[in-house]
Design a protein around this motif. Structure first.
Motif, PDB file in Angstrom:
ATOM      1  N   VAL A 114       0.860  -1.173   0.000  1.00 22.55           N
ATOM      2  CA  VAL A 114       0.000   0.000   0.000  1.00 22.55           C
ATOM      3  C   VAL A 114       0.899   1.227   0.000  1.00 22.55           C
ATOM      4  N   ARG A 115       0.600   2.168  -0.876  1.00 23.50           N
ATOM      5  CA  ARG A 115       1.441   3.345  -1.021  1.00 23.50           C
ATOM      6  C   ARG A 115       0.802   4.569  -0.358  1.00 23.50           C
ATOM      7  N   THR A 116       1.618   5.582  -0.150  1.00 24.21           N
ATOM      8  CA  THR A 116       1.122   6.807   0.468  1.00 24.21           C
ATOM      9  C   THR A 116       0.542   7.741  -0.591  1.00 24.21           C
ATOM     10  N   GLY A 117      -0.424   8.535  -0.174  1.00 20.93           N
ATOM     11  CA  GLY A 117      -1.030   9.526  -1.065  1.00 20.93           C
ATOM     12  C   GLY A 117      -1.596  10.644  -0.222  1.00 20.93           C
ATOM     13  N   CYS A 118      -0.729  11.305   0.527  1.00 19.45           N
ATOM     14  CA  CYS A 118      -1.159  12.195   1.609  1.00 19.45           C
ATOM     15  C   CYS A 118      -2.045  13.348   1.151  1.00 19.45           C
ATOM     16  N   HIS A 119      -3.063  13.580   1.953  1.00 18.81           N
ATOM     17  CA  HIS A 119      -3.913  14.764   1.840  1.00 18.81           C
ATOM     18  C   HIS A 119      -3.041  16.014   1.783  1.00 18.81           C
ATOM     19  N   GLY A 120      -3.424  16.961   0.936  1.00 17.42           N
ATOM     20  CA  GLY A 120      -2.623  18.173   0.811  1.00 17.42           C
ATOM     21  C   GLY A 120      -3.436  19.370   0.355  1.00 17.42           C
ATOM     22  N   ALA A 121      -4.653  19.480   0.892  1.00 16.52           N
ATOM     23  CA  ALA A 121      -5.500  20.625   0.556  1.00 16.52           C
ATOM     24  C   ALA A 121      -5.019  21.863   1.312  1.00 16.52           C
ATOM     25  N   THR A 122      -5.686  22.979   1.120  1.00 17.71           N
ATOM     26  CA  THR A 122      -5.227  24.233   1.728  1.00 17.71           C
ATOM     27  C   THR A 122      -5.481  24.294   3.226  1.00 17.71           C
ATOM     28  N   ASP A 123      -6.110  23.261   3.816  1.00 14.63           N
ATOM     29  CA  ASP A 123      -6.194  23.239   5.274  1.00 14.63           C
ATOM     30  C   ASP A 123      -4.909  22.709   5.891  1.00 14.63           C
ATOM     31  N   LEU A 124      -3.920  22.395   5.074  1.00 19.00           N
ATOM     32  CA  LEU A 124      -2.549  22.231   5.530  1.00 19.00           C
ATOM     33  C   LEU A 124      -1.840  23.556   5.259  1.00 19.00           C
ATOM     34  N   SER A 125      -1.249  24.138   6.265  1.00 23.76           N
ATOM     35  CA  SER A 125      -0.478  25.352   6.020  1.00 23.76           C
ATOM     36  C   SER A 125       0.801  24.978   5.291  1.00 23.76           C
ATOM     37  N   PRO A 126       1.547  25.946   4.770  1.00 25.60           N
ATOM     38  CA  PRO A 126       2.845  25.624   4.161  1.00 25.60           C
ATOM     39  C   PRO A 126       3.800  24.897   5.104  1.00 25.60           C
ATOM     40  N   VAL A 127       3.601  25.030   6.424  1.00 28.52           N
ATOM     41  CA  VAL A 127       4.433  24.283   7.372  1.00 28.52           C
ATOM     42  C   VAL A 127       4.177  22.788   7.202  1.00 28.52           C
ATOM     43  N   ALA A 128       2.916  22.388   7.178  1.00 26.59           N
ATOM     44  CA  ALA A 128       2.581  20.972   7.007  1.00 26.59           C
ATOM     45  C   ALA A 128       2.927  20.491   5.611  1.00 26.59           C
ATOM     46  N   PHE A 139       6.206   5.707  -1.311  1.00 28.89           N
ATOM     47  CA  PHE A 139       5.468   6.910  -1.713  1.00 28.89           C
ATOM     48  C   PHE A 139       4.673   6.647  -2.991  1.00 28.89           C
ATOM     49  N   GLY A 140       3.472   7.203  -3.060  1.00 28.49           N
ATOM     50  CA  GLY A 140       2.649   7.079  -4.257  1.00 28.49           C
ATOM     51  C   GLY A 140       2.445   8.400  -4.961  1.00 28.49           C
ATOM     52  N   ILE A 141       1.845   9.361  -4.263  1.00 34.69           N
ATOM     53  CA  ILE A 141       1.547  10.670  -4.837  1.00 34.69           C
ATOM     54  C   ILE A 141       1.225  11.622  -3.698  1.00 34.69           C
ATOM     55  N   GLN A 142       1.315  12.915  -3.954  1.00 37.31           N
ATOM     56  CA  GLN A 142       1.009  13.939  -2.962  1.00 37.31           C
ATOM     57  C   GLN A 142      -0.009  14.918  -3.539  1.00 37.31           C
ATOM     58  N   GLU A 143      -1.088  15.125  -2.811  1.00 40.60           N
ATOM     59  CA  GLU A 143      -2.031  16.170  -3.199  1.00 40.60           C
ATOM     60  C   GLU A 143      -1.377  17.535  -3.019  1.00 40.60           C
ATOM     61  N   TYR A 144      -1.619  18.439  -3.973  1.00 33.92           N
ATOM     62  CA  TYR A 144      -1.049  19.783  -3.874  1.00 33.92           C
ATOM     63  C   TYR A 144      -2.070  20.809  -4.336  1.00 33.92           C
ATOM     64  N   MET A 145      -2.566  21.577  -3.383  1.00 35.45           N
ATOM     65  CA  MET A 145      -3.387  22.743  -3.694  1.00 35.45           C
ATOM     66  C   MET A 145      -2.576  23.970  -3.315  1.00 35.45           C
ATOM     67  N   ARG A 146      -2.322  24.801  -4.283  1.00 33.35           N
ATOM     68  CA  ARG A 146      -1.487  25.963  -4.018  1.00 33.35           C
ATOM     69  C   ARG A 146      -2.172  26.926  -3.056  1.00 33.35           C
ATOM     70  N   HIS A 147      -1.346  27.583  -2.258  1.00 25.27           N
ATOM     71  CA  HIS A 147      -1.864  28.594  -1.347  1.00 25.27           C
ATOM     72  C   HIS A 147      -1.922  29.953  -2.035  1.00 25.27           C
ATOM     73  N   THR A 148      -2.662  30.860  -1.425  1.00 25.68           N
ATOM     74  CA  THR A 148      -2.749  32.215  -1.968  1.00 25.68           C
ATOM     75  C   THR A 148      -1.442  32.960  -1.727  1.00 25.68           C
ATOM     76  N   ASP A 149      -1.268  34.055  -2.447  1.00 25.47           N
ATOM     77  CA  ASP A 149      -0.077  34.884  -2.249  1.00 25.47           C
ATOM     78  C   ASP A 149      -0.006  35.396  -0.813  1.00 25.47           C
ATOM     79  N   GLU A 150      -1.167  35.700  -0.230  1.00 23.96           N
ATOM     80  CA  GLU A 150      -1.209  36.164   1.164  1.00 23.96           C
ATOM     81  C   GLU A 150      -0.628  35.111   2.112  1.00 23.96           C
ATOM     82  N   THR A 151      -1.064  33.858   1.907  1.00 23.83           N
ATOM     83  CA  THR A 151      -0.582  32.776   2.765  1.00 23.83           C
ATOM     84  C   THR A 151       0.912  32.547   2.569  1.00 23.83           C
ATOM     85  N   ASP A 152       1.357  32.541   1.330  1.00 22.82           N
ATOM     86  CA  ASP A 152       2.775  32.333   1.064  1.00 22.82           C
ATOM     87  C   ASP A 152       3.638  33.417   1.686  1.00 22.82           C
ATOM     88  N   ALA A 153       3.105  34.638   1.757  1.00 23.32           N
ATOM     89  CA  ALA A 153       3.866  35.732   2.375  1.00 23.32           C
ATOM     90  C   ALA A 153       3.995  35.532   3.885  1.00 23.32           C
TER      91      ALA A 153
END
Length: 403
Positions: free
Chosen positions: A308-322, A336-350
C-alpha cells in the motif's frame, strides 16, 4: 542538549485560518509546526496552550520520540483529531529544530531521498464537464503528471470540489455551516461521462483521480468503480465512510479501481485493518492530523509491508508548514505514491516563507536546514482569526448525509 524554553500558538487568517506552534530553545533555535484542524482550529489552539505547552518547558528538544510518547500515552485520553493534531504540531516543530541543529534538511535525517522529486496532483474542476476539461488541459500544460477531476452535477446548485476560483478552493466558507443538497443517482450518471471525455481530451499519459468524499454506499462505490475501469483511474478517493472498514471489502468485490482513503484518520489504528487486509491501495493520512512525521512514518512502514502506497492529503487546510513536512516525508519513504497539492494564496505564502518548489509535475522540499519554512509573525498578526465552518450535506428529501 537544547532545552525547550518557550512555546506559543499563533493563529492567523490570511484568507483562511491557520494555527501554528512555534517552539524556542535555550540556544535560540526555533521550530514551527502546523496545528490547523479545519473548522475546529481554536479547539487545537486551546489544547496546545492549556495542556501541551506547559509540559514541554525544560524538555530536551532532541528527544522527539520520547516527547511523542509522553504526549500520546501520558494524556490517557488517546487519539482523536484534536489530540493528534496538537501532537503533530509539536512533532513537526521538533524535527524542524533537529534539522537546524544538524544543518540538514529533515529528509536527510529520515534516511535521505528515495527519489528525485515528489509527484503531485492538481485539482481541475468546473461547473460543467467542458469547464473541468479546460482546467485539466491547463494543468497538463503546466507539466502536471496527475490531475484530480471534479465537475458540477446537473440539477445540483453546488457540488463538492467545484470552486468559484480555478486554482483556489476553500470549502470552509461561512460563519455557520452552509447546507448543500446531494443526489447520488444524478452524480453517478455524470462521473463516467467526465472520465470518458477526459481520456479523449487529455490522452493516456496523465493520471486521472477523483474524490467521492464519502458520499456513496459500498455497492454504489463498486458500481462507479466498475463504470470507470475502462478509463484507468489512478484512484477513487474516500468512496464510502471508513468507520466501517469492512465496507471496503464489498467495494473490492465489484471493482479493480484503486482505492484511497484516510485524510480524516488520526492514527495507525484507523488504518490498520484496511492496510493489513489490503482493502485499499493508497493511505491518505496526513502529517498534521495523524501525529506528525514520527507517527506518519509508522503508518507508511506498516503500509509498505502490504504494498500500500502513500497519497497524503494536501489541501489548503494544511499550512505551508505541514506541506513542507509532508514533502520531506514523501521524499524519504520507499512506498510513496503521490502527494495532493493545492497551491496557497499569495497572502498565505507571504505569511509562511518556504523553500519548497514545484517544477514539471514534481515538488521538492528544498535543502534548507530543518523543514525549510517559517512564519512571519508581523504579517500573521495583520490577519485576525475569522470563524469558518465546513458545509453540511443533505439529500434532496432533507436527510443529513456525509459531506
Amino acid at each position: 542538549m537544547p532545552k525547550i524554553t518557550r512555546a506559543r500558538v499563533i493563529v492567523t487568517c490570511p484568507g483562511r485560518n491557520f494555527v501554528t506552534l512555534k517552539i524556542e530553545c535555550d540556544d535560540g533555535t526555533t521550530g514551527v509546526g502546523d496545528a490547523t484542524l479545519n473548522g475546529r482550529e481554536l479547539a487545537v489552539a486551546s489544547y496546545l496552550s492549556e495542556h501541551v505547552i506547559p509540559c514541554l518547558i525544560g524538555r530536551d528538544a532532541h528527544r522527539i520520540e520520547d516527547v511523542w510518547q509522553y504526549l500520546y500515552k501520558g494524556a490517557y485520553w488517546r487519539r482523536g483529531p484534536v489530540t493528534m493534531t496538537a501532537i503533530a504540531a509539536v512533532d513537526m516543530a521538533l524535527w524542524d529544530i533537529k534539522g537546524k541543529l544538524a544543518g540538514l534538511p529533515v529528509y536527510q535525517l529520515l534516511g535521505g531521498a528515495s527519489r528525485e522529486g515528489v509527484m503531485v496532483y492538481g485539482h481541475a474542476n468546473g461547473a460543467t464537464i467542458d469547464d473541468t476539461i479546460a482546467a485539466a488541459k491547463d494543468y497538463q500544460a503546466q507539466g502536471y503528471k496527475a490531475i484530480r477531476l471534479q465537475c458540477g452535477v446537473p440539477g445540483m446548485a453546488s457540488t463538492y470540489g467545484v470552486s468559484k476560483d480555478r486554482y483556489f478552493y476553500e470549502p470552509a466558507d461561512a460563519d455557520l455551516p452552509t447546507e448543500n443538497v446531494w443526489s447520488t443517482s444524478k452524480y453517478l450518471r455524470v462521473v463516467p461521462e467526465l472520465f470518458r471525455t477526459a481520456r479523449e481530451a487529455l490522452g493516456w499519459d496523465v493520471h486521472l483521480l477523483h474524490d467521492i468524499h464519502h458520499r456513496l454506499t459500498p455497492i454504489e462505490a463498486g458500481r462507479l468503480g466498475r463504470d470507470l475501469e475502462p478509463y484507468r483511474p489512478f484512484w477513487l478517493e474516500d468512496a464510502t465512510p471508513a468507520e466501517n472498514q469492512e465496507a471496503f471489502r464489498l467495494i473490492r468485490q465489484h471493482t479493480t479501481a484503486p482505492l484511497a482513503v484516510g485524510e480524516v484518520f488520526s492514527s495507525i489504528w484507523d488504518a490498520k485493518d484496511l492496510i493489513q487486509n489490503q482493502l485499499i491501495d493508497y493511505i491518505r493520512a496526513t502529517v498534521v492530523h495523524a501525529g506528525g512525521i514520527t507517527h506518519l512514518r509508522r503508518i507508511a512502514a506498516l503500509a509498505d509491508l502490504y504494498q500500500v502506497r502513500t497519497g497524503c492529503h494536501g489541501a489548503t487546510d494544511l499550512s505551508p508548514v505541514a506541506m513542507a513536512a509532508a514533502l520531506h516525508f514523501d521524499l524519504s519513504v520507499p512506498n510513496f505514491g503521490i502527494q495532493e497539492y493545492m497551491r496557497h494564496t499569495d497572502e498565505t505564502d507571504a505569511v509562511f516563507p518556504h523553500a519548497y518548489s514545484f517544477a514539471d509535475g514534481m515538488m521538492h522540499p528544498g535543502d534548507a536546514p530543518g523543514l525549510g519554512v517559517d512564519i512571519d509573525e508581523d504579517r500573521a498578526a495583520r490577519h485576525e482569526y475569522s470563524r469558518a465552518f465546513l458545509p453540511v450535506n443533505r439529500l434532496e428529501d432533507g436527510t443529513l448525509w456525509s459531506w
